[in-house]
Design a protein around this motif. Sequence first.
Motif, PDB file in Angstrom:
ATOM      1  N   PRO A  91       0.805  -1.228   0.000  1.00 58.73           N
ATOM      2  CA  PRO A  91       0.000   0.000   0.000  1.00 58.73           C
ATOM      3  C   PRO A  91       0.835   1.274   0.000  1.00 58.73           C
ATOM      4  CG  PRO A  91       0.019  -0.981   2.185  1.00 58.73           C
ATOM      5  CD  PRO A  91       0.723  -1.946   1.284  1.00 58.73           C
ATOM      6  N   HIS A  92       2.150   1.145   0.241  1.00 60.47           N
ATOM      7  CA  HIS A  92       3.005   2.329   0.342  1.00 60.47           C
ATOM      8  C   HIS A  92       3.971   2.465  -0.827  1.00 60.47           C
ATOM      9  CE1 HIS A  92       2.156   1.093   4.675  1.00 60.47           C
ATOM     10  NE2 HIS A  92       1.361   2.109   4.399  1.00 60.47           N
ATOM     11  N   ASN A  93       3.924   1.530  -1.750  1.00 62.33           N
ATOM     12  CA  ASN A  93       4.792   1.583  -2.929  1.00 62.33           C
ATOM     13  C   ASN A  93       4.122   0.800  -4.042  1.00 62.33           C
ATOM     14  OD1 ASN A  93       6.814   1.263  -4.884  1.00 62.33           O
ATOM     15  ND2 ASN A  93       8.433   1.332  -3.353  1.00 62.33           N
ATOM     16  N   ASP A  94       3.615   1.504  -5.034  1.00 62.21           N
ATOM     17  CA  ASP A  94       2.813   0.865  -6.077  1.00 62.21           C
ATOM     18  C   ASP A  94       3.633  -0.028  -7.006  1.00 62.21           C
ATOM     19  OD1 ASP A  94       0.475   1.920  -5.148  1.00 62.21           O
ATOM     20  OD2 ASP A  94       0.436   3.621  -6.535  1.00 62.21           O
ATOM     21  N   THR A 142      -0.420   0.666   7.783  1.00 60.79           N
ATOM     22  CA  THR A 142       0.218   1.948   8.109  1.00 60.79           C
ATOM     23  C   THR A 142       1.728   1.865   8.289  1.00 60.79           C
ATOM     24  OG1 THR A 142      -0.113   1.666  10.499  1.00 60.79           O
ATOM     25  CG2 THR A 142      -1.878   2.744   9.271  1.00 60.79           C
ATOM     26  N   ALA A 143       2.275   0.708   8.603  1.00 63.17           N
ATOM     27  CA  ALA A 143       3.713   0.587   8.891  1.00 63.17           C
ATOM     28  C   ALA A 143       4.463   0.116   7.645  1.00 63.17           C
ATOM     29  CB  ALA A 143       3.957  -0.376  10.043  1.00 63.17           C
ATOM     30  N   LEU A 144       5.528   0.809   7.312  1.00 61.54           N
ATOM     31  CA  LEU A 144       6.308   0.483   6.124  1.00 61.54           C
ATOM     32  C   LEU A 144       7.024  -0.853   6.291  1.00 61.54           C
ATOM     33  CD1 LEU A 144       7.422   1.548   3.391  1.00 61.54           C
ATOM     34  CD2 LEU A 144       9.344   2.488   4.678  1.00 61.54           C
ATOM     35  N   ILE A 366      -7.149   7.145   2.104  1.00 64.68           N
ATOM     36  CA  ILE A 366      -5.832   6.619   2.463  1.00 64.68           C
ATOM     37  C   ILE A 366      -4.850   6.869   1.326  1.00 64.68           C
ATOM     38  CG2 ILE A 366      -4.537   4.541   3.050  1.00 64.68           C
ATOM     39  CD1 ILE A 366      -7.131   3.376   4.169  1.00 64.68           C
ATOM     40  N   GLY A 367      -3.731   7.496   1.644  1.00 64.19           N
ATOM     41  CA  GLY A 367      -2.691   7.739   0.651  1.00 64.19           C
ATOM     42  C   GLY A 367      -1.662   6.620   0.643  1.00 64.19           C
ATOM     43  N   ASP A 368      -0.535   6.864  -0.035  1.00 58.61           N
ATOM     44  CA  ASP A 368       0.489   5.831  -0.147  1.00 58.61           C
ATOM     45  C   ASP A 368       1.722   6.151   0.698  1.00 58.61           C
ATOM     46  OD1 ASP A 368       1.352   7.962  -1.594  1.00 58.61           O
ATOM     47  OD2 ASP A 368       1.831   6.860  -3.425  1.00 58.61           O
ATOM     48  N   THR A 369       1.584   7.041   1.665  1.00 65.35           N
ATOM     49  CA  THR A 369       2.695   7.367   2.555  1.00 65.35           C
ATOM     50  C   THR A 369       2.543   6.598   3.862  1.00 65.35           C
ATOM     51  OG1 THR A 369       2.814   9.588   1.613  1.00 65.35           O
ATOM     52  CG2 THR A 369       3.924   9.228   3.724  1.00 65.35           C
ATOM     53  N   PRO A 370       3.536   5.839   4.281  1.00 70.08           N
ATOM     54  CA  PRO A 370       3.419   5.097   5.541  1.00 70.08           C
ATOM     55  C   PRO A 370       3.392   6.045   6.730  1.00 70.08           C
ATOM     56  CG  PRO A 370       5.641   4.912   4.659  1.00 70.08           C
ATOM     57  CD  PRO A 370       4.828   5.592   3.600  1.00 70.08           C
ATOM     58  N   GLN A 381       4.160   1.765  18.699  1.00 72.55           N
ATOM     59  CA  GLN A 381       3.576   3.006  18.195  1.00 72.55           C
ATOM     60  C   GLN A 381       2.466   2.700  17.196  1.00 72.55           C
ATOM     61  OE1 GLN A 381       6.305   6.114  16.856  1.00 72.55           O
ATOM     62  NE2 GLN A 381       4.996   6.485  15.075  1.00 72.55           N
ATOM     63  N   ASP A 382       1.255   3.133  17.514  1.00 69.98           N
ATOM     64  CA  ASP A 382       0.128   2.986  16.598  1.00 69.98           C
ATOM     65  C   ASP A 382      -0.133   4.315  15.910  1.00 69.98           C
ATOM     66  OD1 ASP A 382      -0.397   0.313  17.215  1.00 69.98           O
ATOM     67  OD2 ASP A 382      -1.563   0.872  18.983  1.00 69.98           O
ATOM     68  N   ALA A 383      -0.316   4.272  14.607  1.00 77.71           N
ATOM     69  CA  ALA A 383      -0.565   5.497  13.844  1.00 77.71           C
ATOM     70  C   ALA A 383      -1.656   5.231  12.823  1.00 77.71           C
ATOM     71  CB  ALA A 383       0.712   5.958  13.149  1.00 77.71           C
ATOM     72  N   GLU A 384      -2.609   6.137  12.730  1.00 72.73           N
ATOM     73  CA  GLU A 384      -3.660   5.992  11.734  1.00 72.73           C
ATOM     74  C   GLU A 384      -3.105   6.286  10.349  1.00 72.73           C
ATOM     75  OE1 GLU A 384      -7.230   8.073  12.567  1.00 72.73           O
ATOM     76  OE2 GLU A 384      -7.701   6.799  14.293  1.00 72.73           O
ATOM     77  N   PRO A 385      -3.723   5.750   9.307  1.00 72.23           N
ATOM     78  CA  PRO A 385      -3.237   6.009   7.951  1.00 72.23           C
ATOM     79  C   PRO A 385      -3.181   7.497   7.641  1.00 72.23           C
ATOM     80  CG  PRO A 385      -4.925   4.297   7.936  1.00 72.23           C
ATOM     81  CD  PRO A 385      -4.898   4.861   9.317  1.00 72.23           C
ATOM     82  N   ILE A 386      -2.205   7.891   6.849  1.00 68.82           N
ATOM     83  CA  ILE A 386      -2.094   9.284   6.408  1.00 68.82           C
ATOM     84  C   ILE A 386      -3.059   9.489   5.236  1.00 68.82           C
ATOM     85  CG2 ILE A 386      -0.550  10.990   5.365  1.00 68.82           C
ATOM     86  CD1 ILE A 386       1.726   9.718   6.958  1.00 68.82           C
TER      87      ILE A 386
END
Length: 439
Positions: A91-94, A142-144, A366-370, A381-386
């Motif tokens: 999801p972070h690199n097409d 969300t995590a790379l 949801i974008g493609d940036t982790p 560390q929990d982070a919601e999608p950018i």
Amino acid sequence: MSFRVVRSSKFRHVYGQALKREQCYDNIRVSKSSWDSTFCAVNPKFLAIIVESAGGGAFIVLPLNKVGRIPADYPLVGGHKGPVLDIAWCPHNDNVIASGSEDCVVKVWEIPDHGLIKTMTEPVVSLVYHQRRVGLVLWHPTALNVLLTAGSDNQVVIWNVGTGDALVEIDCHPDIVYSACFNWDGSKLLTTCKDKKIRIINPRTGEVETEAIAHEGSKATRAIFLRHGLVFTTGFSKMSERQYSLRTPDCLDTPIVMVELDTSNGVMFPLYDPDANLVYLCGKGDSVIRYFEITAEPPFVHYINTFQTPDPQRGIGMMPKRGCDVTSCEIARFYRLNNSGLCQVITMTVPRKSELFQEDLYPDTIGDTPASTADEWMAGQDAEPILISLKDGYRPPESKSSSFSSRSRSNVLDKMPPKGGKASSGGGQSSPVSGAIHA
């Protein structure tokens, strides 16, 4: 006198349309495997389909604009020694895709921006752990570089793909894992198993937080987390009737809603649009796509409509929202495989007379940036999608080409391009991934 009140919804008139054959993908030898997989994965750059291949397993990767009849000798991604069972785009690199196979190995590939010019056999990284076939691959939302795999050895493994290390080994399933899904921020993991149970698991520790029988039938069950934490499942009753249910994580064993659909025997894949809170049910062997809206008021799961197609479905992929055409009010796009080798493109649109950007249909998506790194996620560390706005449309960034460096292996799948950037011809920054595959 009695009056029937029609529920107000902006998705009440979703209109499905199948594109003409020349705008679809034809002459594809879709895999004949009996494994319950969608056999298809799509993102704003590429369409990937698991195909039949002699002497091992392979899948085909097509740039989205390469429509029409695909040559029989079109290059494949073919490094597996056994049939490929599941594929998933990062999801972070097409340009990055993972594949699981009957050869027990998970491989991660980097696809050149303009597709393949010859068959690819060398992955960026091979992940070896499972003792039996790997039928499920799933990226963390969300995590790379975090990838989940599950095999017929009943093991679930969470990897740091950048280093090739297994971060977590989850051994709580007594039988085959049918499906897995992370929640919105990736802090919980939902699985379904052949023992008929659904489990909510802490993915960092492997600890089962809650479990319950989902459906009484013995056929495969699927479950997904909805955006606000509810659980949606599909499965079968004791009488082999297909069902769907909606549950709360705190009370998994008591469904809020349990509805019987029909008596077909195909496994139903729930595909979810978190922006619109719509669930699409696509059954293997079905000729229909049903869609439902999830709301806070009873009956909670509202049937909207059914899109009918003339032939049975072999597999299906759903485009991420950032790949949809906002100018035509397209809210979903499906790539549907049938047994005759056609991959049909189906668009779902909401008719609007205005040509302006429809903000109510397209909230930030949801974008493609982790949102975090693998190490940060493992540290708790929990982070919601950018999220990104689609008001000006979405343009997939191009990757940069450079040579693979072993000293960069810890960042093997780092984000290659700056946003919207193009490949530079000079020295500049290098990306370790793109040169790892020698096309």
